[in-house]
Design a protein around this motif. Structure first.
Motif: not given
Length: 285
Positions: A193-194, A216-218, A242-244, A266-268
């Protein structure tokens, strides 16, 4: 790590007179970084200013002419009315009445022409003033300013060189817009989720964990197999994420921020899951 790059370019051609920054220098938004000279534009500005003065003089002459024509018209109108009364009393010939009427009509036409001349002078002033403003705006644009705060990445011209319209002079990195790009398979990217939290660990300083946000998620896969008819093949689709970087953190460490550094992101896929201890935010002191 990447950062948004902003080009500082010449809008108009000219000679690069000064270039006040070098590669690696910090700049702020609105800071003058270079100036371009254009003798031709300066001469055109002087010509436009002279045209304004000439048009203003023409307007003054037109106003004086209007006053004169108004006086002539008033006299011709009175003389014409007097001739009509004298004709009724048969104290004047019809020929003289016709002459006075003709003089009145000529005076009226001359008055109208004088007003038209004044309108032309006013229009000429407006055109000349617009030209002055245009050349002044060009001279303003010849002073190049940094559109954003950041660091000079490249200096692409040197003082004394003749630059063309649109030619890049500097490239500035916006250090408040720094991000890390990662690639995830479709099943993982689809669950993101953004605005969710993320973590970044950079290879040169792997002892620190930096906070970031999924910005951002393409919408299209970066790698697409020839056929995606089966679920196994669809899992091979990789999406750019993209991790801002956190804005407050970037502002605090902006002198240490460097682009081109490799690292891990790293993302969840489930925001309810807590971050493990090894991914707890740890920042340099």
């Amino acid at each position: 790590m990447e950062a948004t790059q902003v080009d500082v370019a010449a809008k108009y051609p000219g000679r690069l007179a000064t270039l006040t920054v070098d590669e690696g220098d910090e700049v702020t938004a609105g800071q003058v970084v270079a100036t371009i000279t254009s003798r031709e534009t300066e001469a055109q500005l002087l010509g436009a200013q002279a045209q304004v003065l000439k048009s203003e003089q023409a307007l003054a002459e037109a106003n004086a002419l209007i006053a004169q024509r108004k006086s002539d018209l008033d006299f011709a109108r009175t003389d014409n009315e007097r001739a009509k009364k004298q004709l009724q009393n048969k104290n004047i010939s019809v020929q003289m009445v016709d002459q006075r009427r003709n003089r009145f009509e000529a005076a009226e036409a001359a008055y109208v022409a004088a007003n038209a001349q004044r309108d032309q002078a006013v229009s000429a002033i407006e055109v000349a003033e617009s030209e002055v403003e245009r050349f002044r705006s060009i001279l303003v644009d010849l002073v190049l300013v940094s559109p954003r705060s950041g660091r000079v990445q490249y200096r692409l011209a040197r003082a004394g060189e003749v630059v063309a319209a649109g030619q890049r002079i500097l490239t500035v990195l916006d250090l408040n817009d720094v991000y890390l790009t990662i690639y995830l398979p479709a099943d993982a990217a689809g669950k993101l989720r953004l605005g969710d939290e993320a973590r970044v660990i950079l290879d040169p300083i792997s002892q620190y964990v930096f906070p970031s946000t999924i910005s951002f998620v393409a919408t299209e896969a970066q790698f697409t197999p020839k056929s995606v008819e089966t679920s196994e093949e669809r899992e091979k689709l990789m999406f750019r994420v993209k991790l801002q970087g956190d804005s407050q953190m970037l502002d605090r460490y902006h002198r240490q921020v460097k682009t081109g550094v490799r690292g891990l992101g790293f993302v969840r896929t489930d925001p309810k899951v807590s971050w493990p201890p090894e991914l707890t935010v740890r920042l340099p002191q």
